[in-house]
Design a protein around this motif. Sequence first.
Motif, PDB file in Angstrom:
ATOM      1  N   VAL A  17       0.863  -1.180   0.000  1.00 19.38           N
ATOM      2  CA  VAL A  17       0.000   0.000   0.000  1.00 19.38           C
ATOM      3  C   VAL A  17       0.899   1.230   0.000  1.00 19.38           C
ATOM      4  N   VAL A  18       0.747   2.100  -0.988  1.00 18.93           N
ATOM      5  CA  VAL A  18       1.541   3.327  -1.060  1.00 18.93           C
ATOM      6  C   VAL A  18       0.874   4.434  -0.258  1.00 18.93           C
ATOM      7  N   GLN A  19      -0.413   4.637  -0.472  1.00 16.75           N
ATOM      8  CA  GLN A  19      -1.209   5.594   0.291  1.00 16.75           C
ATOM      9  C   GLN A  19      -2.430   4.862   0.831  1.00 16.75           C
ATOM     10  N   PRO A  20      -2.747   5.019   2.125  1.00 14.11           N
ATOM     11  CA  PRO A  20      -3.850   4.242   2.709  1.00 14.11           C
ATOM     12  C   PRO A  20      -5.170   4.398   1.970  1.00 14.11           C
ATOM     13  N   TRP A  21      -5.450   5.625   1.476  1.00 10.06           N
ATOM     14  CA  TRP A  21      -6.739   5.860   0.821  1.00 10.06           C
ATOM     15  C   TRP A  21      -6.787   5.297  -0.605  1.00 10.06           C
ATOM     16  N   ASP A  22      -5.651   4.877  -1.149  1.00  5.36           N
ATOM     17  CA  ASP A  22      -5.625   4.349  -2.514  1.00  5.36           C
ATOM     18  C   ASP A  22      -5.803   2.842  -2.570  1.00  5.36           C
ATOM     19  N   GLY A  23      -5.582   2.158  -1.441  1.00  4.83           N
ATOM     20  CA  GLY A  23      -5.725   0.714  -1.440  1.00  4.83           C
ATOM     21  C   GLY A  23      -4.481   0.008  -1.947  1.00  4.83           C
ATOM     22  N   PRO A  24      -4.546  -1.302  -2.073  1.00  3.06           N
ATOM     23  CA  PRO A  24      -3.369  -2.096  -2.468  1.00  3.06           C
ATOM     24  C   PRO A  24      -2.887  -1.751  -3.880  1.00  3.06           C
ATOM     25  N   GLU A  25      -1.568  -1.841  -4.043  1.00  3.68           N
ATOM     26  CA  GLU A  25      -0.943  -1.650  -5.364  1.00  3.68           C
ATOM     27  C   GLU A  25       0.039  -2.798  -5.546  1.00  3.68           C
ATOM     28  N   GLU A  26      -0.501  -3.946  -5.894  1.00  3.33           N
ATOM     29  CA  GLU A  26       0.276  -5.174  -5.884  1.00  3.33           C
ATOM     30  C   GLU A  26       0.735  -5.624  -7.264  1.00  3.33           C
ATOM     31  N   SER A  27       0.240  -4.951  -8.309  1.00  3.50           N
ATOM     32  CA  SER A  27       0.529  -5.386  -9.679  1.00  3.50           C
ATOM     33  C   SER A  27       1.001  -4.208 -10.518  1.00  3.50           C
ATOM     34  N   VAL A  28       1.536  -4.530 -11.689  1.00  3.26           N
ATOM     35  CA  VAL A  28       1.903  -3.486 -12.642  1.00  3.26           C
ATOM     36  C   VAL A  28       0.678  -2.639 -12.965  1.00  3.26           C
ATOM     37  N   GLN A  29      -0.439  -3.295 -13.210  1.00  6.54           N
ATOM     38  CA  GLN A  29      -1.661  -2.575 -13.544  1.00  6.54           C
ATOM     39  C   GLN A  29      -2.055  -1.585 -12.453  1.00  6.54           C
ATOM     40  N   ALA A  30      -2.055  -2.028 -11.186  1.00  7.93           N
ATOM     41  CA  ALA A  30      -2.510  -1.176 -10.089  1.00  7.93           C
ATOM     42  C   ALA A  30      -1.605   0.033  -9.911  1.00  7.93           C
ATOM     43  N   VAL A  31      -0.303  -0.173  -9.969  1.00  7.94           N
ATOM     44  CA  VAL A  31       0.613   0.951  -9.761  1.00  7.94           C
ATOM     45  C   VAL A  31       0.500   1.952 -10.910  1.00  7.94           C
ATOM     46  N   LEU A  32       0.440   1.471 -12.136  1.00  5.59           N
ATOM     47  CA  LEU A  32       0.300   2.377 -13.275  1.00  5.59           C
ATOM     48  C   LEU A  32      -1.030   3.131 -13.217  1.00  5.59           C
ATOM     49  N   GLU A  33      -2.098   2.450 -12.805  1.00  9.62           N
ATOM     50  CA  GLU A  33      -3.400   3.120 -12.727  1.00  9.62           C
ATOM     51  C   GLU A  33      -3.360   4.254 -11.718  1.00  9.62           C
ATOM     52  N   HIS A  34      -2.696   4.041 -10.598  1.00 11.80           N
ATOM     53  CA  HIS A  34      -2.597   5.110  -9.603  1.00 11.80           C
ATOM     54  C   HIS A  34      -1.692   6.240 -10.080  1.00 11.80           C
ATOM     55  N   LEU A  35      -0.670   5.924 -10.850  1.00  9.74           N
ATOM     56  CA  LEU A  35       0.172   6.962 -11.445  1.00  9.74           C
ATOM     57  C   LEU A  35      -0.659   7.903 -12.305  1.00  9.74           C
ATOM     58  N   VAL A  36      -1.490   7.319 -13.152  1.00  4.99           N
ATOM     59  CA  VAL A  36      -2.308   8.122 -14.059  1.00  4.99           C
ATOM     60  C   VAL A  36      -3.410   8.843 -13.296  1.00  4.99           C
ATOM     61  N   CYS A  37      -4.067   8.129 -12.384  1.00  4.55           N
ATOM     62  CA  CYS A  37      -5.210   8.695 -11.675  1.00  4.55           C
ATOM     63  C   CYS A  37      -4.815   9.885 -10.802  1.00  4.55           C
ATOM     64  N   THR A  38      -3.636   9.842 -10.195  1.00  2.00           N
ATOM     65  CA  THR A  38      -3.205  10.948  -9.333  1.00  2.00           C
ATOM     66  C   THR A  38      -3.160  12.259 -10.109  1.00  2.00           C
ATOM     67  N   VAL A  39      -2.609  12.222 -11.311  1.00  2.00           N
ATOM     68  CA  VAL A  39      -2.566  13.425 -12.148  1.00  2.00           C
ATOM     69  C   VAL A  39      -3.976  13.844 -12.538  1.00  2.00           C
ATOM     70  N   GLU A  40      -4.817  12.882 -12.910  1.00  3.56           N
ATOM     71  CA  GLU A  40      -6.189  13.196 -13.306  1.00  3.56           C
ATOM     72  C   GLU A  40      -6.948  13.894 -12.179  1.00  3.56           C
ATOM     73  N   VAL A  41      -6.815  13.382 -10.968  1.00  4.95           N
ATOM     74  CA  VAL A  41      -7.571  13.916  -9.822  1.00  4.95           C
ATOM     75  C   VAL A  41      -7.129  15.325  -9.481  1.00  4.95           C
ATOM     76  N   TRP A  42      -5.817  15.561  -9.394  1.00  2.89           N
ATOM     77  CA  TRP A  42      -5.350  16.903  -9.037  1.00  2.89           C
ATOM     78  C   TRP A  42      -5.625  17.902 -10.147  1.00  2.89           C
ATOM     79  N   LEU A  43      -5.531  17.482 -11.393  1.00  3.13           N
ATOM     80  CA  LEU A  43      -5.845  18.374 -12.500  1.00  3.13           C
ATOM     81  C   LEU A  43      -7.317  18.774 -12.454  1.00  3.13           C
ATOM     82  N   ALA A  44      -8.190  17.809 -12.191  1.00  4.55           N
ATOM     83  CA  ALA A  44      -9.615  18.117 -12.091  1.00  4.55           C
ATOM     84  C   ALA A  44      -9.890  19.054 -10.933  1.00  4.55           C
ATOM     85  N   SER A  45      -9.222  18.855  -9.808  1.00  5.03           N
ATOM     86  CA  SER A  45      -9.425  19.712  -8.648  1.00  5.03           C
ATOM     87  C   SER A  45      -9.007  21.144  -8.933  1.00  5.03           C
TER      88      SER A  45
END
Length: 306
Positions: free
Chosen positions: A170-198
Amino acid sequence: MTGRDRLRELLDAVLDEDNHTLAEMAGEAYASPFHFSRVLSRDAGEAPVAMRRRVMLERAAWQLRQGGSVTEAAWAAGYESVEGFSRAFARAFGRAPSTVDATTGHWLPAPNGIHFHPPTSLWVESTEHAMNPLTEQLVAHALDDTRHLIEVAAGLTGEEYRARRLPGLVVQPWDGPEESVQAVLEHLVCTVEVWLASIEGRDLPDRDDDPGAARLLERHDAAAPGWLAVVRDVDRRGGWDDRLIDALCEPPESFVLSSVVAHVLTYSAHRRQLVRHLLRSAGRDIDTGDPIDWLRARRGETPGGI
């Protein structure tokens, strides 16, 4: 403006749809109208009723820019008639509300740097400017490197892409587990998306339940230019100490823009190295992600060149 109590008073006074009078604002802040008005006028340099009126007009201008009607903007701003709203808007902005388009700004002069920021939050503009010449390179490298990793991940089989290689990570508690290539890459992309939207005042993006690498690449390519543009704009106007105050959080949260960019860069770097570890464990050759190499390649330089 700093301090949790003061932010709460400001947010209650300016953003609460039910508070139309000074008495209602003060009651929400558990203060007498005299004390509430005195404290807010002293600390913000603007009387609460005047602040609410100005910020509501700024919100109306933003709504009009998004294609809203003059009537809708008038009611939302608390005016009893379209005519009264139109007169107030024209006095404040120097133009009729019917002439507003996508190029029209929605901020009015403020003695305290407090402005409306969509959808329901305030922006506190800094009066101190600081420039950081490294920031654009750091952000550009992070975005380019993320794209590179997604492209490499596209060569994995579906099983390799989704395999739980780091159980319980778990990298950040609110993001949940990041155990696979898919999960880590998805959080990489989503973090930018969320802050840009904010920062841009848009709705939060929808999350894909099972995004493939091709889909992540689409999302990354859609968000990356906007994120780089936001950072360039902040750097250009020296707005690193500006605060975005989010009224949707409970209690309200304020974010200094420099800390937001630092947050994104910090966890981006961590996750990109995690992806490299996962790709190597899947038997893929991958570079180190060194920004020195990235900048040399970008400039067409050879390793070790002068």
